[in-house]
Design a protein around this motif. Structure first.
Motif, PDB file in Angstrom:
ATOM      1  N   TYR A 226      11.614 -10.004  -6.132  1.00 38.63           N
ATOM      2  CA  TYR A 226      11.111  -8.632  -6.147  1.00 38.63           C
ATOM      3  C   TYR A 226       9.597  -8.659  -5.968  1.00 38.63           C
ATOM      4  O   TYR A 226       8.912  -9.630  -6.310  1.00 38.63           O
ATOM      5  CB  TYR A 226      11.501  -7.894  -7.425  1.00 38.63           C
ATOM      6  CG  TYR A 226      10.718  -8.262  -8.652  1.00 38.63           C
ATOM      7  CD1 TYR A 226       9.521  -7.603  -8.983  1.00 38.63           C
ATOM      8  CD2 TYR A 226      11.155  -9.269  -9.508  1.00 38.63           C
ATOM      9  CE1 TYR A 226       8.800  -7.945 -10.108  1.00 38.63           C
ATOM     10  CE2 TYR A 226      10.436  -9.619 -10.635  1.00 38.63           C
ATOM     11  CZ  TYR A 226       9.259  -8.949 -10.935  1.00 38.63           C
ATOM     12  OH  TYR A 226       8.548  -9.297 -12.047  1.00 38.63           O
ATOM     13  N   PHE A 227       9.068  -7.562  -5.418  1.00 39.49           N
ATOM     14  CA  PHE A 227       7.640  -7.402  -5.186  1.00 39.49           C
ATOM     15  C   PHE A 227       7.204  -6.084  -5.778  1.00 39.49           C
ATOM     16  O   PHE A 227       7.899  -5.070  -5.652  1.00 39.49           O
ATOM     17  CB  PHE A 227       7.337  -7.441  -3.684  1.00 39.49           C
ATOM     18  CG  PHE A 227       5.928  -7.042  -3.336  1.00 39.49           C
ATOM     19  CD1 PHE A 227       4.885  -7.951  -3.440  1.00 39.49           C
ATOM     20  CD2 PHE A 227       5.634  -5.751  -2.918  1.00 39.49           C
ATOM     21  CE1 PHE A 227       3.582  -7.584  -3.138  1.00 39.49           C
ATOM     22  CE2 PHE A 227       4.346  -5.372  -2.598  1.00 39.49           C
ATOM     23  CZ  PHE A 227       3.310  -6.298  -2.711  1.00 39.49           C
ATOM     24  N   ASP A 228       6.034  -6.083  -6.437  1.00 40.23           N
ATOM     25  CA  ASP A 228       5.565  -4.905  -7.154  1.00 40.23           C
ATOM     26  C   ASP A 228       4.061  -4.753  -6.919  1.00 40.23           C
ATOM     27  O   ASP A 228       3.305  -5.715  -7.076  1.00 40.23           O
ATOM     28  CB  ASP A 228       5.846  -5.081  -8.658  1.00 40.23           C
ATOM     29  CG  ASP A 228       5.802  -3.762  -9.408  1.00 40.23           C
ATOM     30  OD1 ASP A 228       4.782  -3.065  -9.315  1.00 40.23           O
ATOM     31  OD2 ASP A 228       6.783  -3.444 -10.105  1.00 40.23           O
ATOM     32  N   PHE A 229       3.628  -3.532  -6.556  1.00 35.62           N
ATOM     33  CA  PHE A 229       2.211  -3.252  -6.382  1.00 35.62           C
ATOM     34  C   PHE A 229       1.880  -1.926  -7.042  1.00 35.62           C
ATOM     35  O   PHE A 229       2.653  -0.968  -6.949  1.00 35.62           O
ATOM     36  CB  PHE A 229       1.837  -3.189  -4.901  1.00 35.62           C
ATOM     37  CG  PHE A 229       0.457  -2.635  -4.660  1.00 35.62           C
ATOM     38  CD1 PHE A 229      -0.657  -3.430  -4.842  1.00 35.62           C
ATOM     39  CD2 PHE A 229       0.273  -1.314  -4.289  1.00 35.62           C
ATOM     40  CE1 PHE A 229      -1.940  -2.923  -4.655  1.00 35.62           C
ATOM     41  CE2 PHE A 229      -1.000  -0.788  -4.078  1.00 35.62           C
ATOM     42  CZ  PHE A 229      -2.112  -1.607  -4.264  1.00 35.62           C
ATOM     43  N   SER A 230       0.728  -1.867  -7.737  1.00 35.29           N
ATOM     44  CA  SER A 230       0.305  -0.611  -8.351  1.00 35.29           C
ATOM     45  C   SER A 230      -1.210  -0.478  -8.271  1.00 35.29           C
ATOM     46  O   SER A 230      -1.941  -1.480  -8.253  1.00 35.29           O
ATOM     47  CB  SER A 230       0.752  -0.528  -9.816  1.00 35.29           C
ATOM     48  OG  SER A 230       0.080  -1.501 -10.601  1.00 35.29           O
ATOM     49  N   PHE A 231      -1.671   0.767  -8.232  1.00 37.25           N
ATOM     50  CA  PHE A 231      -3.099   1.083  -8.233  1.00 37.25           C
ATOM     51  C   PHE A 231      -3.303   2.285  -9.144  1.00 37.25           C
ATOM     52  O   PHE A 231      -2.657   3.325  -8.966  1.00 37.25           O
ATOM     53  CB  PHE A 231      -3.603   1.392  -6.827  1.00 37.25           C
ATOM     54  CG  PHE A 231      -5.065   1.736  -6.774  1.00 37.25           C
ATOM     55  CD1 PHE A 231      -6.026   0.736  -6.732  1.00 37.25           C
ATOM     56  CD2 PHE A 231      -5.481   3.064  -6.791  1.00 37.25           C
ATOM     57  CE1 PHE A 231      -7.375   1.050  -6.697  1.00 37.25           C
ATOM     58  CE2 PHE A 231      -6.828   3.391  -6.750  1.00 37.25           C
ATOM     59  CZ  PHE A 231      -7.779   2.373  -6.705  1.00 37.25           C
ATOM     60  N   MET A 232      -4.218   2.149 -10.132  1.00 38.77           N
ATOM     61  CA  MET A 232      -4.417   3.206 -11.109  1.00 38.77           C
ATOM     62  C   MET A 232      -5.908   3.431 -11.367  1.00 38.77           C
ATOM     63  O   MET A 232      -6.570   2.550 -11.932  1.00 38.77           O
ATOM     64  CB  MET A 232      -3.717   2.865 -12.428  1.00 38.77           C
ATOM     65  CG  MET A 232      -2.201   2.815 -12.341  1.00 38.77           C
ATOM     66  SD  MET A 232      -1.425   2.594 -13.977  1.00 38.77           S
ATOM     67  CE  MET A 232      -1.941   0.921 -14.357  1.00 38.77           C
ATOM     68  N   PRO A 233      -6.462   4.566 -10.948  1.00 39.61           N
ATOM     69  CA  PRO A 233      -7.812   4.939 -11.397  1.00 39.61           C
ATOM     70  C   PRO A 233      -7.823   5.119 -12.917  1.00 39.61           C
ATOM     71  O   PRO A 233      -6.770   5.322 -13.543  1.00 39.61           O
ATOM     72  CB  PRO A 233      -8.072   6.255 -10.667  1.00 39.61           C
ATOM     73  CG  PRO A 233      -7.122   6.249  -9.513  1.00 39.61           C
ATOM     74  CD  PRO A 233      -5.905   5.519  -9.985  1.00 39.61           C
TER      75      PRO A 233
END
Length: 359
Positions: free
Chosen positions: A230-237
């Motif tokens: 599995y691959f997971d990417f996140s971006f959070m200000p």
């Protein structure tokens, strides 16, 4: 400043695990994280102050340490709620630190805004003042101790699933909060001071720097899961508040600051499912936090230090840039495992009792 990490206890996870209704949806596992980066505190003024001096000071610490932790995840339908507890465990050596006092000239620059929401601009440097000349400079070793607690929530869309062992792909929205307490010690300091004659020599213990940081995150990401990977990417200000206590040992003076600012955090994660209920993952984290505020002084030995106690406050900037590589293992708890045989053994007895009651 007193560490508040003890208020966040593993009892929270034990309480979750003790609730029978959600047992089948609990995931947990240990983690180890290696961090790097920089932490910089700066203050100054490009224009002359009341004493006619244009200058400031800068304290720099490396963000090099290892965190050990445990995490728990609760999943329900498209929802995922996770919590992490991480700590260095002891005072770890973090590398060379530096304490500078500098003068600013007409060609010096002061760039105080790293994330400008009105202009939609971004500057990644952790320093504020450039084009300066040091009249005092101290270099030495540093140690750091850090304790951290995090809570995050996610909601998945499309075919994405919070269960790592199920296939699917899609986007998710996320939010979270992180509290961290960390303290630096600056020691074995060799200091240069531009006096007549010039002073250069060891001064021993330089300062201690305690930090109390809250960060609130909001954003989203994407998950893809197929077969055993599995691959997971996140971006959070993020928005945050940091309070600090800077104690200079030689001058016997405290500086207390409170800053507010903006930042962001990103994560790239790759996992491998090596057993029906077990998987391992490798995660790369990036984090930025840029803040502005004011600090006040308390104590001191010289006339100038004691006079500074009467001032309402001075401008301060605290900027953090760090990254980390994290390795962890996750286990999806199967609370029904090992119960089937006992249930089978009990069933004939139950049948006899039911038969006798019917007769």
């Amino acid at each position: 400043m007193v560490p508040k990490f003890s208020q966040f206890s593993p009892i929270l996870f034990i309480c979750l695990l003790s609730v029978s209704e959600i047992r089948a949806e609990i995931i947990w596992g240990p983690t180890i994280e290696k961090s790097g980066g920089e932490y910089i505190f700066e203050t100054g003024n490009k224009f002359p102050n009341l004493s006619g001096i244009r200058g400031g000071s800068r304290i720099s610490f490396p963000r090099t340490f290892t965190l050990f932790g445990i995490q728990g995840i609760y999943i329900k339908d498209n929802w995922e709620i996770s919590g992490n507890l991480k700590t260095t465990g002891w005072n770890q050596k973090s590398g060379e630190a530096r304490d500078e006092d500098f003068l600013l000239g007409t060609v010096s620059t002061e760039k105080t805004t790293n994330i400008a929401t009105r202009e939609w601009s971004y500057r990644d440097s952790a320093t504020v003042y450039s084009g300066s000349r040091n009249f005092a400079d101290g270099k030495g070793k540093s140690t750091v101790v850090e304790n951290r607690v995090e809570f995050y929530g996610r909601y998945y869309f499309q075919n994405a699933n919070p269960d790592h062992w199920r296939e699917g792909s899609g986007f998710f929205l996320s939010t979270g909060v992180r509290y961290s307490y960390f303290k630096y010690l600056f020691y074995d300091v060799n200091q240069y001071i531009e006096t007549t004659p010039i002073f250069y020599g060891p001064i021993g213990l330089g300062l201690s720097f305690s930090n109390d940081l809250w960060e609130f995150f909001y954003g989203g990401g994407y998950r893809y899961s197929k077969n055993n990977f599995y691959f997971d990417f996140s971006f959070m200000p993020s928005i945050g508040r940091i309070k600090t206590r800077d104690f200079h040992v030689q001058r016997s003076i405290n500086f207390f600051s409170e800053n507010y600012g903006l930042g962001w955090a990103s994560k790239i994660e790759l996992g491998y499912k090596f057993y029906p209920n077990w998987l391992s993952y490798l995660r790369i984290n990036h984090r930025r936090f840029f803040s502005e505020g004011r600090f006040t002084s308390q104590g001191g030995l010289t006339v100038s230090d004691l006079t500074s106690n009467l001032v309402s406050g001075f401008k301060s900037h605290i900027n953090i840039k760090d990254f980390s590589i994290e390795f962890g293992v996750l286990n999806k708890v199967d609370w029904n495992e090992g119960k089937s045989q006992s249930e089978v053994k009990e069933s004939p007895e139950k049948e006899k009792i039911d038969t006798n009651e019917s007769n």
